[in-house]
Design a protein around this motif. Structure first.
Motif, PDB file in Angstrom:
ATOM      1  N   GLN A 103       1.148  -1.048   0.020  1.00  0.00           N
ATOM      2  CA  GLN A 103       0.088  -0.012  -0.151  1.00  0.00           C
ATOM      3  C   GLN A 103       0.947   1.267   0.080  1.00  0.00           C
ATOM      4  O   GLN A 103       1.915   1.181   0.458  1.00  0.00           O
ATOM      5  N   PRO A 104       0.275   2.437  -0.554  1.00  0.00           N
ATOM      6  CA  PRO A 104       1.236   3.553  -0.354  1.00  0.00           C
ATOM      7  C   PRO A 104       1.190   3.994   1.035  1.00  0.00           C
ATOM      8  O   PRO A 104       0.335   3.805   1.715  1.00  0.00           O
ATOM      9  N   LEU A 105       2.312   4.627   1.367  1.00  0.00           N
ATOM     10  CA  LEU A 105       2.627   5.152   2.565  1.00  0.00           C
ATOM     11  C   LEU A 105       1.923   6.456   2.832  1.00  0.00           C
ATOM     12  O   LEU A 105       2.830   7.598   2.701  1.00  0.00           O
ATOM     13  N   ASP A 106       0.825   6.971   3.240  1.00  0.00           N
ATOM     14  CA  ASP A 106       0.301   8.284   3.351  1.00  0.00           C
ATOM     15  C   ASP A 106       0.919   8.882   4.272  1.00  0.00           C
ATOM     16  O   ASP A 106       1.651   8.470   5.317  1.00  0.00           O
ATOM     17  N   ALA A 107       0.914  10.000   4.450  1.00  0.00           N
ATOM     18  CA  ALA A 107       1.547  11.021   5.499  1.00  0.00           C
ATOM     19  C   ALA A 107       1.261  10.630   6.665  1.00  0.00           C
ATOM     20  O   ALA A 107      -0.264  10.392   6.902  1.00  0.00           O
ATOM     21  N   GLY A 108       1.951  10.634   7.627  1.00  0.00           N
ATOM     22  CA  GLY A 108       1.707  10.183   9.025  1.00  0.00           C
ATOM     23  C   GLY A 108       1.426   8.722   9.300  1.00  0.00           C
ATOM     24  O   GLY A 108       1.126   8.385  10.417  1.00  0.00           O
ATOM     25  N   CYS A 109       1.584   7.952   8.110  1.00  0.00           N
ATOM     26  CA  CYS A 109       1.487   6.529   8.463  1.00  0.00           C
ATOM     27  C   CYS A 109       2.682   5.813   8.658  1.00  0.00           C
ATOM     28  O   CYS A 109       3.790   6.341   8.153  1.00  0.00           O
ATOM     29  N   ILE A 110       2.780   4.441   9.094  1.00  0.00           N
ATOM     30  CA  ILE A 110       3.902   3.607   9.026  1.00  0.00           C
ATOM     31  C   ILE A 110       3.484   2.271   8.430  1.00  0.00           C
ATOM     32  O   ILE A 110       2.432   1.891   8.608  1.00  0.00           O
ATOM     33  N   TYR A 111       4.478   1.479   7.898  1.00  0.00           N
ATOM     34  CA  TYR A 111       4.123   0.082   7.833  1.00  0.00           C
ATOM     35  C   TYR A 111       3.941  -0.683   8.903  1.00  0.00           C
ATOM     36  O   TYR A 111       4.703  -0.603   9.807  1.00  0.00           O
ATOM     37  N   ASP A 112       2.959  -1.562   8.644  1.00  0.00           N
ATOM     38  CA  ASP A 112       2.674  -2.602  10.058  1.00  0.00           C
ATOM     39  C   ASP A 112       3.839  -3.617  10.019  1.00  0.00           C
ATOM     40  O   ASP A 112       3.954  -4.377   9.126  1.00  0.00           O
ATOM     41  N   SER A 113       4.812  -3.608  11.077  1.00  0.00           N
ATOM     42  CA  SER A 113       6.030  -4.451  11.025  1.00  0.00           C
ATOM     43  C   SER A 113       5.511  -5.304  11.917  1.00  0.00           C
ATOM     44  O   SER A 113       6.026  -6.770  11.937  1.00  0.00           O
ATOM     45  N   ASN A 114       4.670  -5.196  12.870  1.00  0.00           N
ATOM     46  CA  ASN A 114       4.424  -6.265  14.026  1.00  0.00           C
ATOM     47  C   ASN A 114       3.717  -7.548  13.462  1.00  0.00           C
ATOM     48  O   ASN A 114       4.145  -8.892  13.948  1.00  0.00           O
ATOM     49  N   ARG A 115       3.211  -7.422  12.436  1.00  0.00           N
ATOM     50  CA  ARG A 115       2.513  -8.591  11.848  1.00  0.00           C
ATOM     51  C   ARG A 115       3.393  -9.538  11.218  1.00  0.00           C
ATOM     52  O   ARG A 115       3.536 -10.728  11.281  1.00  0.00           O
ATOM     53  N   TYR A 116       4.614  -9.065  10.990  1.00  0.00           N
ATOM     54  CA  TYR A 116       5.715  -9.641  10.396  1.00  0.00           C
ATOM     55  C   TYR A 116       6.697 -10.396  11.266  1.00  0.00           C
ATOM     56  O   TYR A 116       6.844 -11.615  11.358  1.00  0.00           O
ATOM     57  N   THR A 117       6.844  -9.570  12.365  1.00  0.00           N
ATOM     58  CA  THR A 117       7.365 -10.300  13.625  1.00  0.00           C
ATOM     59  C   THR A 117       6.674 -11.538  14.033  1.00  0.00           C
ATOM     60  O   THR A 117       7.369 -12.593  14.217  1.00  0.00           O
ATOM     61  N   LEU A 118       5.429 -11.097  14.258  1.00  0.00           N
ATOM     62  CA  LEU A 118       4.557 -12.223  14.550  1.00  0.00           C
ATOM     63  C   LEU A 118       4.673 -13.438  13.918  1.00  0.00           C
ATOM     64  O   LEU A 118       4.597 -14.569  14.208  1.00  0.00           O
ATOM     65  N   LEU A 119       4.498 -13.187  12.561  1.00  0.00           N
ATOM     66  CA  LEU A 119       4.486 -14.433  11.746  1.00  0.00           C
ATOM     67  C   LEU A 119       5.810 -15.022  11.864  1.00  0.00           C
ATOM     68  O   LEU A 119       5.649 -16.543  11.837  1.00  0.00           O
ATOM     69  N   GLY A 120       6.856 -14.540  12.249  1.00  0.00           N
ATOM     70  CA  GLY A 120       8.212 -15.318  12.099  1.00  0.00           C
ATOM     71  C   GLY A 120       8.143 -15.742  13.442  1.00  0.00           C
ATOM     72  O   GLY A 120       8.459 -17.013  13.313  1.00  0.00           O
ATOM     73  N   MET A 121       7.799 -15.505  14.660  1.00  0.00           N
ATOM     74  CA  MET A 121       7.897 -15.994  15.757  1.00  0.00           C
ATOM     75  C   MET A 121       6.800 -17.131  15.986  1.00  0.00           C
ATOM     76  O   MET A 121       7.101 -18.234  16.409  1.00  0.00           O
ATOM     77  N   LEU A 122       5.434 -17.021  15.420  1.00  0.00           N
ATOM     78  CA  LEU A 122       4.551 -18.062  15.324  1.00  0.00           C
ATOM     79  C   LEU A 122       4.863 -19.186  14.286  1.00  0.00           C
ATOM     80  O   LEU A 122       4.747 -20.372  14.735  1.00  0.00           O
ATOM     81  N   THR A 123       5.612 -19.019  13.286  1.00  0.00           N
ATOM     82  CA  THR A 123       6.009 -19.955  12.481  1.00  0.00           C
ATOM     83  C   THR A 123       7.159 -20.766  13.030  1.00  0.00           C
ATOM     84  O   THR A 123       6.958 -22.007  13.206  1.00  0.00           O
ATOM     85  N   ARG A 124       8.043 -20.068  13.753  1.00  0.00           N
ATOM     86  CA  ARG A 124       8.968 -20.909  14.570  1.00  0.00           C
ATOM     87  C   ARG A 124       8.495 -21.765  15.588  1.00  0.00           C
ATOM     88  O   ARG A 124       9.155 -22.902  15.856  1.00  0.00           O
ATOM     89  N   LEU A 125       7.248 -21.391  16.140  1.00  0.00           N
ATOM     90  CA  LEU A 125       6.665 -22.332  17.404  1.00  0.00           C
ATOM     91  C   LEU A 125       5.768 -23.328  16.614  1.00  0.00           C
ATOM     92  O   LEU A 125       5.543 -24.014  17.369  1.00  0.00           O
ATOM     93  N   GLY A 126       5.795 -23.378  15.392  1.00  0.00           N
ATOM     94  CA  GLY A 126       4.977 -24.351  14.578  1.00  0.00           C
ATOM     95  C   GLY A 126       3.534 -24.171  14.677  1.00  0.00           C
ATOM     96  O   GLY A 126       2.590 -25.465  14.551  1.00  0.00           O
ATOM     97  N   CYS A 127       3.022 -23.106  14.590  1.00  0.00           N
ATOM     98  CA  CYS A 127       1.675 -22.808  14.972  1.00  0.00           C
ATOM     99  C   CYS A 127       0.905 -22.666  13.301  1.00  0.00           C
ATOM    100  O   CYS A 127       1.611 -22.352  12.574  1.00  0.00           O
ATOM    101  N   GLU A 128      -0.359 -22.811  13.528  1.00  0.00           N
ATOM    102  CA  GLU A 128      -0.976 -22.826  11.933  1.00  0.00           C
ATOM    103  C   GLU A 128      -1.561 -21.623  12.203  1.00  0.00           C
ATOM    104  O   GLU A 128      -2.299 -20.666  13.267  1.00  0.00           O
ATOM    105  N   LEU A 129      -1.332 -20.646  11.166  1.00  0.00           N
ATOM    106  CA  LEU A 129      -1.320 -19.032  11.092  1.00  0.00           C
ATOM    107  C   LEU A 129      -2.755 -18.529  10.611  1.00  0.00           C
ATOM    108  O   LEU A 129      -2.780 -18.984   9.260  1.00  0.00           O
ATOM    109  N   ILE A 130      -3.373 -17.679  11.141  1.00  0.00           N
ATOM    110  CA  ILE A 130      -4.367 -17.019  10.229  1.00  0.00           C
ATOM    111  C   ILE A 130      -4.076 -15.558  10.353  1.00  0.00           C
ATOM    112  O   ILE A 130      -4.368 -14.868  11.358  1.00  0.00           O
ATOM    113  N   ASP A 131      -3.507 -14.974   9.478  1.00  0.00           N
ATOM    114  CA  ASP A 131      -3.156 -13.603   9.478  1.00  0.00           C
ATOM    115  C   ASP A 131      -4.318 -12.646   8.731  1.00  0.00           C
ATOM    116  O   ASP A 131      -4.740 -12.846   7.684  1.00  0.00           O
TER     117      ASP A 131
END
Ligand code: AMP
Ligand code: MG
Length: 589
Positions: free
Chosen positions: A372-400
C-alpha cells in the motif's frame, strides 16, 4: 464472569483460589478443592482436586457431597473458590458454635433484620452426615435450603459482611484489585495457570514431524543396536585369551563385515577380522583396533601387552535404545535428533498434537500493509511480520487477519472472526491507556479480558483473557503496539502459554550468565529486557554488551542483538564486569 472459572481469575496478582487457600491453610488440617473444570490448573496448588460425583453441575450440594466423600477428618468446612476475603476466624467460630449447640452443622450469617443473610456455602459439616446428604440427593433434592431444614443448624453471626463477598464481574474484580502493576513472575504464573492444552491429534510421517509435539510416549519396538557389535575396525576375540604382561598372538579365521555376520564358532587363540558395526561373532567379547596390532603373518596377529582389556570396543545390544523402554515422551517437541531416533526404531509415522491455530492482527489507523502507499503520518505494519516469524518458529497454524482500524465495530468483527476460527488470538497495539478506552469495552463485550499493567520495560501494558463468539472460545493476548515490546511480550508471556496449549513440555527459555561489558542503568521495582550482543572475551568467558538505543520502537537494535539481557525486578544498576542473566536468541529471533 461469563464462562470463566472464577477461582482462577487473578486478583492482586494471583488467582482467587490462591487467596482462599492461603486464608484456609492456618485454619484446617487438610485442604481439598471441588472443581468440575480446569482440574489441572487447580492441581497446581498441591491440594487434591475432586469433581462432583453427580453429573451436570448439580450445584453446591453436589460439591459438598464430593467434599464429604473425600474428607478424612470428622468435620468438613466449605468456602467458595471465589471468596478471597473469607474471615480468618471462620473455622474456629463455626466449630465452637456447632460444638456448643451439638448441631449437625454450623453456617455463617451476616446482617440483621432486612439485611440478614445466611451464607450456607460457608459451613462446617459433620462428615458423618454424608449418608443423609446422599439420601437427599438420591431423592432428587438439590436445594441447600431444604436440605438444611431437615437438620439441626447452628447459625454464627459474623460482623463483616464484605468478608463473604464473592466476586462476580470483572469490574468488581478491578475494583478490588489494587492499582498496582503485576510483577512479570505473577503475570506469567497467572497466564500459565489459566491456559489449558488443546485436544486433537493426527498421524504424520516421521519425515514431516520436525517441530511437532508428540501426542504419546514412544516405546522402543526394538533394541538399537539389535546385537552386540564392533565399535572399531580390528579383530574380535575372547577377552579371556589376553595374556597378562605379555603379547597375545591370535590366528585369524575369517572376517565379519557390517551387514554380514561371521557365523562359525571362534575358539580360544582365534580371532575374526571385524569392521565397525559388524555383529560380534559368537563367544567374542572384545575387539582390538587394527592399529594396535602387529601382523605377524597373513593369518596371525599379535596384540602387545597391556594395550586393551576384556570388553573393549564392543557396543552392547540396546545400549542406545532398549526394546520395551521409553524412547521419547509425550509433549516432546521433535528435533532433528528425535527424527533420526524414530527412524532408528523403524517408526515411519508418529501421533502428534494437532497444530495450534493462532489468528493475529495489528490495530491502528496509522498502519499500512506492504504494497500500500505510505500516506503522510502513516507507518508500515511491522508487528504482523515479527509475529508471523515468531509463530512460524513455534509451529502454529497461522491465520493472518491483516490490519484492523481503531474503531469498535471493526475490532468486534475481527475478534469474532478470529475467535470462531482459532484457538488463540494475538493482537498488537491498542492496549495502552488512551486507546484501551475503546478496546476494553469491545473485548469485555465478547468475553473476559483483563488489562494488565506489568512492572516491566518494554511491554508494560498487556491484555489477557478469553473471548467467545457463536459458541466458540479463544484465548486472547493483546500485546502492546511498539515493535520491540511486541517481541518481548511474546517471548516472555505468550510463548510459554502457547507451548502449554500445544501440549508441549518445553522448558522455559534457558538463561546463561555473562559479564556486562559496561554499566547498565536500572531501577529496582520492574523487570527490564535489554537487547544485547553476547560474545566471548579473550579468556573464553561469556560477555555481553547492550546494543545502542533501547527505545521500544527501535526494531533495528533488536535485529542487531543476539540476546536479551534480563534485569530482574529487584535488581538495581549494573556495574561493568558484573554478571547478568542473558537469554540467547539463537533459533528464536
Ligand atoms: P499503541 O500500543 O497502539 O498505542 O501503539 C504504540 C506505538 O506502536 C505507536 O507508535 C504505534 O504507531 C506503534 N505501532 C502499533 N502497531 C504497530 C505495528 N503493527 N507496526 C509498527 N508499529 C506499530
Ligand atoms: Mg494504536
Amino acid at each position: 464472569m461469563g464462562s470463566v472459572d472464577k477461582g482462577l481469575v487473578p486478583l492482586n496478582g494471583k488467582p482467587m483460589v490462591a487467596h482462599v487457600l492461603e486464608r484456609l491453610t492456618p485454619q484446617v488440617q487438610h485442604l481439598l478443592i471441588n472443581a468440575n473444570q480446569n482440574q489441572e490448573a487447580y492441581v497446581a496448588y498441591g491440594v487434591p482436586v475432586w469433581p462432583d460425583a453427580l453429573p451436570d453441575f448439580a450445584g453446591p450440594l453436589a460439591g459438598l457431597q464430593a467434599g464429604l466423600m473425600h474428607c478424612e477428618t470428622p468435620y468438613l468446612v466449605t468456602a467458595p473458590c471465589d471468596s478471597p476475603f473469607l474471615p480468618t476466624d471462620l473455622v474456629a467460630r463455626l466449630a465452637q458454635a456447632r460444638h456448643a449447640q451439638d448441631a449437625d452443622l454450623a453456617v455463617a450469617v451476616t446482617g440483621t433484620g432486612d439485611t440478614r443473610q445466611l451464607h450456607p456455602v460457608f459451613c462446617l459439616v459433620k462428615t458423618a452426615l454424608l449418608p443423609h446428604l446422599n439420601a437427599y440427593l438420591e431423592g432428587g433434592g438439590r436445594k441447600m435450603g431444604s436440605w438444611l431444614a431437615s437438620l439441626q443448624v447452628a447459625e454464627v453471626q459474623f460482623e463483616d459482611e464484605s468478608a463473604f463477598h464473592n466476586i462476580n464481574t470483572t469490574d468488581e474484580l478491578r475494583m478490588h484489585d489494587l492499582d498496582r502493576a503485576l510483577t512479570v513472575a505473577q503475570a506469567q504464573r497467572i497466564i500459565q495457570d489459566l491456559v489449558q492444552p488443546i485436544h486433537g491429534q493426527e498421524l504424520v510421517p516421521t519425515r514431516e514431524a520436525l517441530g511437532r509435539v508428540l501426542a504419546h510416549d514412544v516405546v522402543s519396538p526394538i533394541s538399537v543396536p539389535a546385537h552386540d557389535n564392533s565399535a572399531m575396525d580390528g579383530f574380535a576375540f575372547q577377552g579371556a585369551d589376553l595374556a597378562t604382561n605379555a603379547a597375545t598372538t591370535l590366528t585369524i579365521i575369517g572376517s565379519a563385515h557390517a551387514g554380514h555376520r561371521f557365523d562359525s564358532a571362534v575358539g580360544h587363540g582365534q580371532c575374526v577380522r571385524i569392521m565397525t558395526g559388524a555383529v560380534m561373532p559368537a563367544l567374542c567379547d572384545t575387539v582390538v583396533p587394527q592399529e594396535l596390532t602387529q601382523a605377524l603373518t597373513d593369518t596371525t596377529v599379535s596384540i602387545p601387552a597391556s594395550t586393551i582389556q576384556t570388553g573393549d570396543n564392543r557396543r552392547l545390544k540396546g545400549e542406545d535404545l532398549m526394546e520395551g523402554k521409553p524412547a521419547l515422551s509425550r509433549g516432546r517437541v521433535l528435533r532433528p535428533a528425535d527424527m533420526g531416533l524414530l527412524a532408528s526404531l523403524g517408526i515411519a509415522e508418529v501421533a502428534v498434537q494437532r497444530r495450534l491455530k493462532v489468528a493475529f492482527f495489528s490495530t491502528g489507523d496509522e498502519l499500512r500493509s506492504l504494497g500500500q502507499p505510505l500516506d503522510a503520518g502513516c507507518i508500515y505494519d511491522s508487528n504482523r511480520y515479527t509475529l508471523l516469524g515468531m509463530l512460524t518458529r513455534l509451529g502454529c497454524e497461522l491465520i493472518d487477519m491483516g490490519v484492523v482500524k481503531d474503531d469498535a465495530q471493526s475490532l468486534e468483527a475481527a475478534l469474532r472472526t478470529a475467535c470462531e476460527n482459532a484457538d488463540v488470538i494475538i493482537t498488537s497495539g491498542g492496549v495502552s491507556v488512551g486507546e484501551a478506552d475503546y478496546t476494553k469495552p469491545t473485548m469485555a463485550k465478547l468475553g473476559d479480558v483483563t488489562f494488565w499493567k506489568i512492572a516491566m520495560r518494554p511491554g508494560r501494558p498487556l491484555a489477557f483473557g478469553t473471548v467467545a463468539s457463536n459458541g466458540k472460545k479463544a484465548y486472547l493476548f493483546g500485546l502492546p503496539g511498539n515493535p520491540v515490546a511486541v517481541m518481548v511480550a511474546f517471548y516472555f508471556f505468550a510463548r510459554d502459554a502457547l507451548l502449554r496449549m500445544m501440549g508441549a513440555c518445553e522448558a522455559p527459555l534457558p538463561r546463561i550468565r555473562a559479564a556486562s561489558q559496561a554499566d547498565i542503568r536500572k531501577k529496582p521495582g520492574r523487570t527490564e529486557y535489554q537487547r544485547g550482543i553476547l560474545s566471548t572475551n579473550a579468556t573464553g568467558n561469556p560477555v555481553v554488551q547492550i546494543t545502542g538505543a533501547q527505545g521500544s520502537g527501535v526494531l533495528h537494535s533488536m535485529s542487531q542483538a543476539n540476546c536479551m539481557v534480563v534485569l530482574h525486578h529487584e535488581q538495581g544498576p549494573v556495574c561493568a564486569g558484573e554478571m547478568v542473566d542473558v537469554v540467547v536468541f539463537d533459533g528464536l529471533v
